[in-house]
Design a protein around this motif. Structure first.
Motif, mmCIF file in Angstrom:
data_model
loop_
_atom_site.group_PDB
_atom_site.id
_atom_site.type_symbol
_atom_site.label_atom_id
_atom_site.label_comp_id
_atom_site.label_asym_id
_atom_site.label_seq_id
_atom_site.Cartn_x
_atom_site.Cartn_y
_atom_site.Cartn_z
ATOM 1 N N MET A 1 0.849 -1.197 0.000
ATOM 2 C CA MET A 1 0.000 0.000 0.000
ATOM 3 C C MET A 1 0.887 1.251 0.000
ATOM 4 N N THR A 2 0.603 2.169 -0.897
ATOM 5 C CA THR A 2 1.356 3.407 -0.974
ATOM 6 C C THR A 2 1.115 4.255 0.274
ATOM 7 N N THR A 3 2.200 4.712 0.903
ATOM 8 C CA THR A 3 2.028 5.641 2.022
ATOM 9 C C THR A 3 1.834 7.042 1.470
ATOM 10 N N VAL A 4 1.003 7.814 2.154
ATOM 11 C CA VAL A 4 0.709 9.164 1.689
ATOM 12 C C VAL A 4 1.062 10.163 2.778
ATOM 13 N N HIS A 5 1.254 11.397 2.349
ATOM 14 C CA HIS A 5 1.532 12.490 3.284
ATOM 15 C C HIS A 5 0.412 13.510 3.162
ATOM 16 N N GLY A 6 -0.263 13.798 4.263
ATOM 17 C CA GLY A 6 -1.349 14.768 4.252
ATOM 18 C C GLY A 6 -1.049 15.935 5.172
ATOM 19 N N SER A 7 -1.502 17.122 4.782
ATOM 20 C CA SER A 7 -1.282 18.302 5.610
ATOM 21 C C SER A 7 -2.354 19.352 5.311
ATOM 22 N N THR A 8 -2.543 20.249 6.255
ATOM 23 C CA THR A 8 -3.450 21.380 6.044
ATOM 24 C C THR A 8 -2.656 22.546 5.483
ATOM 25 N N ILE A 9 -3.176 23.162 4.429
ATOM 26 C CA ILE A 9 -2.488 24.280 3.791
ATOM 27 C C ILE A 9 -3.470 25.436 3.611
ATOM 28 N N ASP A 10 -2.955 26.602 3.285
ATOM 29 C CA ASP A 10 -3.772 27.771 2.985
ATOM 30 C C ASP A 10 -3.539 28.175 1.534
ATOM 31 N N ILE A 11 -4.621 28.459 0.829
ATOM 32 C CA ILE A 11 -4.539 28.843 -0.577
ATOM 33 C C ILE A 11 -5.110 30.247 -0.754
ATOM 34 N N PRO A 12 -4.298 31.200 -1.208
ATOM 35 C CA PRO A 12 -4.836 32.541 -1.469
ATOM 36 C C PRO A 12 -5.850 32.500 -2.614
ATOM 37 N N THR A 13 -6.972 33.174 -2.435
ATOM 38 C CA THR A 13 -7.979 33.303 -3.489
ATOM 39 C C THR A 13 -8.207 34.793 -3.752
ATOM 40 N N GLN A 14 -9.046 35.081 -4.721
ATOM 41 C CA GLN A 14 -9.363 36.483 -5.008
ATOM 42 C C GLN A 14 -10.155 37.131 -3.873
ATOM 43 N N ASP A 15 -10.777 36.303 -3.039
ATOM 44 C CA ASP A 15 -11.651 36.815 -1.989
ATOM 45 C C ASP A 15 -11.134 36.576 -0.578
ATOM 46 N N GLY A 16 -9.926 36.018 -0.439
ATOM 47 C CA GLY A 16 -9.412 35.737 0.900
ATOM 48 C C GLY A 16 -8.421 34.598 0.896
#
Length: 251
Positions: A1-16
């Motif tokens: 089974m492939t191990t995965v890496h997960g994380s929380t990120i922030d993405i700039p948008t036009q509204d915030g």
């Protein structure tokens, strides 16, 4: 089974700034990108597990909190097991955030998500796939019609009001879609009745879109979501096969 890496990120948008979950194989090489659209309950442990399963199949998966304008996920407090019949206030609390996400705002955001994926060293240069659940199925369909040069595969499961009579119904973008399309509908879903299933099918056919739509017998709206009362293990398994087969072909 492939191990995965997960994380929380922030993405700039036009509204915030949209908070999002990012997951990918833990192998240090780029992979095709998948934009994964949440259901109304949003980013939570079950949804990140689903994204991890897609990532383990060889994809870099982004799950944005599409209701970020109302706060970081979870936008409302959620129990570990969601039964709307017992907790009707959950939907009541979510409704303002859902209704305020106009198609125009959602597609501005989609442009930001796609741009982030395109610039990431974790993704390959090719087009992306997108999948969505409940309200997310409509967002996936709109994204494929709004950014046809970027999206090569779109899947939607137990989507809501995908082919209504509203002047901005998602199915009206069918003639702009160049992606391969798959929809898995629940036959016990009042949010996607037979006449809308037929209308969506007719729109895709008339537009010459390569597509397949299936109706899952006995399934209810939300059948893929294992932390809800609507979960149907057999239908969820069927959805996984359809989704991963589509991504494998198109990406």
């Amino acid at each position: 089974m492939t191990t995965v890496h997960g994380s929380t990120i922030d993405i700039p948008t036009q509204d915030g700034v949209a908070d999002a979950y990012l997951t990918h194989p833990d192998d240090g090489v780029p992979h095709p990108a998948v934009l994964f659209y949440m259901d109304a309950f949003g980013l939570r442990p079950h949804l990140t597990k689903m994204a991890d399963r897609v990532a383990a199949a060889g994809y870099t998966v982004l799950v944005p909190n599409v209701m970020y304008r109302h706060g970081r996920a979870p936008v409302v407090e959620l129990p570990e097991f969601i039964n709307p019949a017992e907790r009707p206030e959950i939907f009541q609390n979510l409704r303002p955030a859902m209704q305020s996400l106009t198609p125009e705002a959602a597609m501005r955001d989609a442009g930001s998500y796609l741009a982030w994926l395109s610039a990431s060293p974790l993704t390959t240069d090719g087009p992306v796939g997108t999948t969505g659940y409940c309200m997310g199925a409509g967002l996936a369909l709109r994204t494929a019609g709004t950014y046809p040069d970027r999206v090569a595969a779109i899947a939607g499961f137990h989507g809501a009001y995908l082919a209504s009579e509203a002047p901005d119904s998602p199915h009206l973008l069918a003639d702009r879609i160049t992606a391969e399309v798959y929809f898995g509908h629940a036959d016990q879903d009042s949010a996607m009745p037979p006449e809308q299933i037929d209308r969506l099918e007719d729109a895709l056919t008339a537009a010459g879109v390569v597509h397949r739509t299936e109706v899952y017998d006995g399934a209810h709206h939300g059948f893929t979501q294992a932390d809800t009362a609507a979960y149907d293990a057999g239908a969820a398994d069927r959805h996984w096969k359809a989704l991963l087969d589509l991504l494998g072909r198109a990406l």
